[in-house]
Design a protein around this motif. Structure first.
Motif, PDB file in Angstrom:
ATOM      1  N   SER A  82     -55.013 -77.646 -54.236  1.00 26.64           N
ATOM      2  CA  SER A  82     -54.653 -76.307 -54.696  1.00 26.64           C
ATOM      3  C   SER A  82     -54.798 -76.194 -56.211  1.00 26.64           C
ATOM      4  CB  SER A  82     -53.222 -75.983 -54.273  1.00 26.64           C
ATOM      5  OG  SER A  82     -52.844 -74.719 -54.731  1.00 26.64           O
ATOM      6  N   ALA A  83     -54.347 -77.205 -56.917  1.00 28.94           N
ATOM      7  CA  ALA A  83     -54.487 -77.187 -58.378  1.00 28.94           C
ATOM      8  C   ALA A  83     -55.952 -77.204 -58.783  1.00 28.94           C
ATOM      9  CB  ALA A  83     -53.758 -78.382 -58.985  1.00 28.94           C
ATOM     10  N   ALA A  84     -56.753 -77.996 -58.088  1.00 29.45           N
ATOM     11  CA  ALA A  84     -58.180 -78.059 -58.405  1.00 29.45           C
ATOM     12  C   ALA A  84     -58.857 -76.712 -58.163  1.00 29.45           C
ATOM     13  CB  ALA A  84     -58.859 -79.143 -57.575  1.00 29.45           C
ATOM     14  N   ILE A  85     -58.523 -76.059 -57.066  1.00 30.88           N
ATOM     15  CA  ILE A  85     -59.110 -74.750 -56.770  1.00 30.88           C
ATOM     16  C   ILE A  85     -58.683 -73.727 -57.812  1.00 30.88           C
ATOM     17  CG2 ILE A  85     -59.006 -72.804 -55.156  1.00 30.88           C
ATOM     18  CD1 ILE A  85     -59.043 -74.855 -52.893  1.00 30.88           C
ATOM     19  N   THR A  86     -57.406 -73.741 -58.186  1.00 32.98           N
ATOM     20  CA  THR A  86     -56.909 -72.789 -59.181  1.00 32.98           C
ATOM     21  C   THR A  86     -57.628 -72.978 -60.516  1.00 32.98           C
ATOM     22  OG1 THR A  86     -54.750 -72.714 -58.111  1.00 32.98           O
ATOM     23  CG2 THR A  86     -54.858 -71.993 -60.407  1.00 32.98           C
ATOM     24  N   LEU A  87     -57.747 -74.214 -60.951  1.00 33.93           N
ATOM     25  CA  LEU A  87     -58.415 -74.472 -62.235  1.00 33.93           C
ATOM     26  C   LEU A  87     -59.904 -74.156 -62.169  1.00 33.93           C
ATOM     27  CD1 LEU A  87     -56.561 -77.734 -63.261  1.00 33.93           C
ATOM     28  CD2 LEU A  87     -56.273 -75.430 -64.213  1.00 33.93           C
ATOM     29  N   MET A  88     -60.534 -74.444 -61.029  1.00 30.96           N
ATOM     30  CA  MET A  88     -61.955 -74.117 -60.886  1.00 30.96           C
ATOM     31  C   MET A  88     -62.157 -72.594 -60.922  1.00 30.96           C
ATOM     32  SD  MET A  88     -64.631 -74.875 -57.809  1.00 30.96           S
ATOM     33  CE  MET A  88     -63.903 -73.613 -56.811  1.00 30.96           C
ATOM     34  N   ASN A  89     -61.298 -71.869 -60.208  1.00 29.65           N
ATOM     35  CA  ASN A  89     -61.401 -70.409 -60.225  1.00 29.65           C
ATOM     36  C   ASN A  89     -61.219 -69.860 -61.631  1.00 29.65           C
ATOM     37  OD1 ASN A  89     -61.811 -70.356 -57.501  1.00 29.65           O
ATOM     38  ND2 ASN A  89     -59.768 -69.649 -56.987  1.00 29.65           N
ATOM     39  N   LYS A  90     -60.237 -70.395 -62.351  1.00 33.37           N
ATOM     40  CA  LYS A  90     -60.003 -69.931 -63.715  1.00 33.37           C
ATOM     41  C   LYS A  90     -61.233 -70.195 -64.579  1.00 33.37           C
ATOM     42  CE  LYS A  90     -57.706 -68.258 -67.122  1.00 33.37           C
ATOM     43  NZ  LYS A  90     -57.454 -66.832 -67.190  1.00 33.37           N
ATOM     44  N   HIS A  91     -61.843 -71.357 -64.419  1.00 31.19           N
ATOM     45  CA  HIS A  91     -63.042 -71.679 -65.188  1.00 31.19           C
ATOM     46  C   HIS A  91     -64.185 -70.719 -64.847  1.00 31.19           C
ATOM     47  CE1 HIS A  91     -66.276 -73.905 -67.053  1.00 31.19           C
ATOM     48  NE2 HIS A  91     -66.915 -73.908 -65.894  1.00 31.19           N
ATOM     49  N   ILE A  92     -64.396 -70.490 -63.555  1.00 28.87           N
ATOM     50  CA  ILE A  92     -65.500 -69.616 -63.137  1.00 28.87           C
ATOM     51  C   ILE A  92     -65.273 -68.185 -63.601  1.00 28.87           C
ATOM     52  CG2 ILE A  92     -66.602 -68.553 -61.123  1.00 28.87           C
ATOM     53  CD1 ILE A  92     -66.239 -71.233 -59.684  1.00 28.87           C
ATOM     54  N   LEU A  93     -64.030 -67.707 -63.466  1.00 29.55           N
ATOM     55  CA  LEU A  93     -63.765 -66.301 -63.742  1.00 29.55           C
ATOM     56  C   LEU A  93     -63.575 -65.984 -65.219  1.00 29.55           C
ATOM     57  CD1 LEU A  93     -61.419 -65.628 -60.734  1.00 29.55           C
ATOM     58  CD2 LEU A  93     -63.742 -64.789 -61.013  1.00 29.55           C
ATOM     59  N   SER A  94     -63.143 -66.945 -66.025  1.00 27.69           N
ATOM     60  CA  SER A  94     -62.900 -66.614 -67.424  1.00 27.69           C
ATOM     61  C   SER A  94     -63.981 -67.116 -68.364  1.00 27.69           C
ATOM     62  CB  SER A  94     -61.539 -67.168 -67.869  1.00 27.69           C
ATOM     63  OG  SER A  94     -61.562 -68.575 -67.848  1.00 27.69           O
ATOM     64  N   THR A 154     -67.234 -67.486 -67.573  1.00 28.66           N
ATOM     65  CA  THR A 154     -68.539 -66.923 -67.229  1.00 28.66           C
ATOM     66  C   THR A 154     -68.373 -65.422 -67.048  1.00 28.66           C
ATOM     67  OG1 THR A 154     -68.234 -67.173 -64.851  1.00 28.66           O
ATOM     68  CG2 THR A 154     -69.176 -69.048 -66.009  1.00 28.66           C
ATOM     69  N   SER A 155     -69.445 -64.757 -66.807  1.00 27.32           N
ATOM     70  CA  SER A 155     -69.354 -63.307 -66.578  1.00 27.32           C
ATOM     71  C   SER A 155     -69.357 -62.996 -65.082  1.00 27.32           C
ATOM     72  CB  SER A 155     -70.515 -62.602 -67.274  1.00 27.32           C
ATOM     73  OG  SER A 155     -71.738 -63.077 -66.750  1.00 27.32           O
ATOM     74  N   PHE A 156     -68.849 -63.922 -64.269  1.00 29.61           N
ATOM     75  CA  PHE A 156     -68.803 -63.749 -62.823  1.00 29.61           C
ATOM     76  C   PHE A 156     -67.752 -62.704 -62.473  1.00 29.61           C
ATOM     77  CE2 PHE A 156     -67.724 -64.948 -58.473  1.00 29.61           C
ATOM     78  CZ  PHE A 156     -68.980 -65.141 -57.934  1.00 29.61           C
ATOM     79  N   LYS A 157     -68.173 -61.607 -61.838  1.00 31.09           N
ATOM     80  CA  LYS A 157     -67.277 -60.489 -61.569  1.00 31.09           C
ATOM     81  C   LYS A 157     -67.036 -60.258 -60.084  1.00 31.09           C
ATOM     82  CE  LYS A 157     -68.327 -57.887 -65.724  1.00 31.09           C
ATOM     83  NZ  LYS A 157     -69.325 -58.589 -66.447  1.00 31.09           N
ATOM     84  N   TYR A 158     -67.515 -61.144 -59.244  1.00 36.73           N
ATOM     85  CA  TYR A 158     -67.446 -60.921 -57.798  1.00 36.73           C
ATOM     86  C   TYR A 158     -66.380 -61.818 -57.178  1.00 36.73           C
ATOM     87  CZ  TYR A 158     -71.853 -58.851 -59.091  1.00 36.73           C
ATOM     88  OH  TYR A 158     -72.815 -58.106 -59.714  1.00 36.73           O
ATOM     89  N   VAL A 159     -65.106 -61.423 -57.344  1.00 36.50           N
ATOM     90  CA  VAL A 159     -64.015 -62.260 -56.868  1.00 36.50           C
ATOM     91  C   VAL A 159     -64.007 -62.368 -55.341  1.00 36.50           C
ATOM     92  CG1 VAL A 159     -62.546 -61.959 -58.874  1.00 36.50           C
ATOM     93  CG2 VAL A 159     -62.404 -60.313 -57.023  1.00 36.50           C
ATOM     94  N   PHE A 160     -64.452 -61.325 -54.638  1.00 35.53           N
ATOM     95  CA  PHE A 160     -64.489 -61.399 -53.181  1.00 35.53           C
ATOM     96  C   PHE A 160     -65.525 -62.429 -52.724  1.00 35.53           C
ATOM     97  CE2 PHE A 160     -65.793 -60.089 -48.928  1.00 35.53           C
ATOM     98  CZ  PHE A 160     -64.557 -60.102 -48.301  1.00 35.53           C
ATOM     99  N   ALA A 161     -66.655 -62.482 -53.407  1.00 33.95           N
ATOM    100  CA  ALA A 161     -67.678 -63.473 -53.058  1.00 33.95           C
ATOM    101  C   ALA A 161     -67.150 -64.889 -53.286  1.00 33.95           C
ATOM    102  CB  ALA A 161     -68.945 -63.238 -53.871  1.00 33.95           C
ATOM    103  N   LEU A 162     -66.364 -65.068 -54.327  1.00 37.39           N
ATOM    104  CA  LEU A 162     -65.767 -66.377 -54.589  1.00 37.39           C
ATOM    105  C   LEU A 162     -64.779 -66.737 -53.484  1.00 37.39           C
ATOM    106  CD1 LEU A 162     -65.696 -68.708 -56.598  1.00 37.39           C
ATOM    107  CD2 LEU A 162     -63.876 -67.502 -57.803  1.00 37.39           C
ATOM    108  N   SER A 178     -58.623 -63.887 -63.256  1.00 41.45           N
ATOM    109  CA  SER A 178     -59.612 -63.399 -64.212  1.00 41.45           C
ATOM    110  C   SER A 178     -58.950 -62.660 -65.373  1.00 41.45           C
ATOM    111  CB  SER A 178     -60.632 -62.491 -63.521  1.00 41.45           C
ATOM    112  OG  SER A 178     -60.030 -61.288 -63.105  1.00 41.45           O
ATOM    113  N   ARG A 179     -57.678 -62.281 -65.213  1.00 45.91           N
ATOM    114  CA  ARG A 179     -56.987 -61.514 -66.251  1.00 45.91           C
ATOM    115  C   ARG A 179     -55.813 -62.254 -66.890  1.00 45.91           C
ATOM    116  NH1 ARG A 179     -59.048 -58.392 -62.446  1.00 45.91           N
ATOM    117  NH2 ARG A 179     -60.084 -56.467 -62.985  1.00 45.91           N
ATOM    118  N   LEU A 180     -55.237 -63.226 -66.197  1.00 49.71           N
ATOM    119  CA  LEU A 180     -54.061 -63.939 -66.691  1.00 49.71           C
ATOM    120  C   LEU A 180     -54.364 -65.423 -66.835  1.00 49.71           C
ATOM    121  CD1 LEU A 180     -51.394 -62.350 -64.328  1.00 49.71           C
ATOM    122  CD2 LEU A 180     -51.760 -61.787 -66.725  1.00 49.71           C
TER     123      LEU A 180
END
Length: 163
Positions: free
Chosen positions: A27-39, A41-49, A107-109
C-alpha cells in the motif's frame, strides 16, 4: 510434542502479521508511486491509473492462484448465487471510484495529508454500517471514533499550517 505445538502456534500467529506487513508495504509503495506519477509528470488521467492498478492486481492474483491453487477459498456457480456477478461488479465499481478519488487527491495534496484523511475511513464505514443495518449503534464505539476523527482534524489542521 510441546515443541511442535508451540512451533505451530507461532506459525499460526506470525503468518497473519506477515501478510499484514506485506499489505502495508504494498500500500505504501502504491501510494508513493501514484504520488510520483501524478505530481512529477503531467499525467492527468487518474481513472486510467486506477484501471492499470486494478488490471495488474487481477493479473497478479490470477498468477498467485496458478502457483498456489490452495489459496482459493470458495468456488461459486451461477446456480448457487445468481447475483454473484452483479455483486462483484458493484464492489469493483466502488473500488475503482475509491482508487480514482485517492489518485485525484494525491495529485493535489501531499502523501501525509492524504494518509491523515484516510484515518477517518473507520468512521464513515461505521456510519454506513449503522445506516444499512449491519452494525448496531454503540456509545463506546462512537466515542472512540469521535476521538480518532478529532485527532485527524488536529493533524490535518497542523499539516495545513506547515504548508
Amino acid at each position: 510434542m510441546v515443541g511442535e505445538y508451540s512451533k505451530g502456534l507461532i506459525v499460526l500467529i506470525a503468518r497473519p502479521f506477515l501478510y499484514a506487513v506485506i499489505r502495508l508495504a504494498m500500500s505504501a509503495a502504491i501510494t508513493l508511486m501514484n504520488k510520483h506519477i501524478l505530481s512529477n509528470t503531467s499525467f492527468k488521467y487518474v481513472f486510467a491509473l486506477a484501471l492499470a492498478h486494478m488490471l495488474s492486481a487481477t493479473v497478479m492474483c490470477r498468477g498467485l492462484f496458478v502457483l498456489r491453487p490452495g489459496l482459493k477459498q470458495a468456488k461459486f456457480s451461477a446456480e448457487e448465487s445468481p447475483d454473484f456477478f452483479l455483486r462483484i461488479c458493484v464492489i469493483a465499481g466502488l473500488f475503482a471510484a475509491s482508487l480514482t478519488s485517492a489518485n485525484a487527491a494525491l495529485s493535489r495534496l501531499d502523501v501525509a495529508s492524504v494518509q491523515m484523511i484516510k484515518a477517518v475511513h473507520p468512521a464513515i464505514i461505521y456510519l454506513l454500517g449503522i445506516f444499512c443495518g449491519i452494525e448496531r449503534p454503540s456509545w463506546s464505539i462512537c466515542v472512540s471514533i469521535a476521538t480518532i476523527c478529532g485527532g485527524v482534524m488536529v493533524a490535518v489542521q497542523g499539516a495545513i499550517m506547515f504548508q
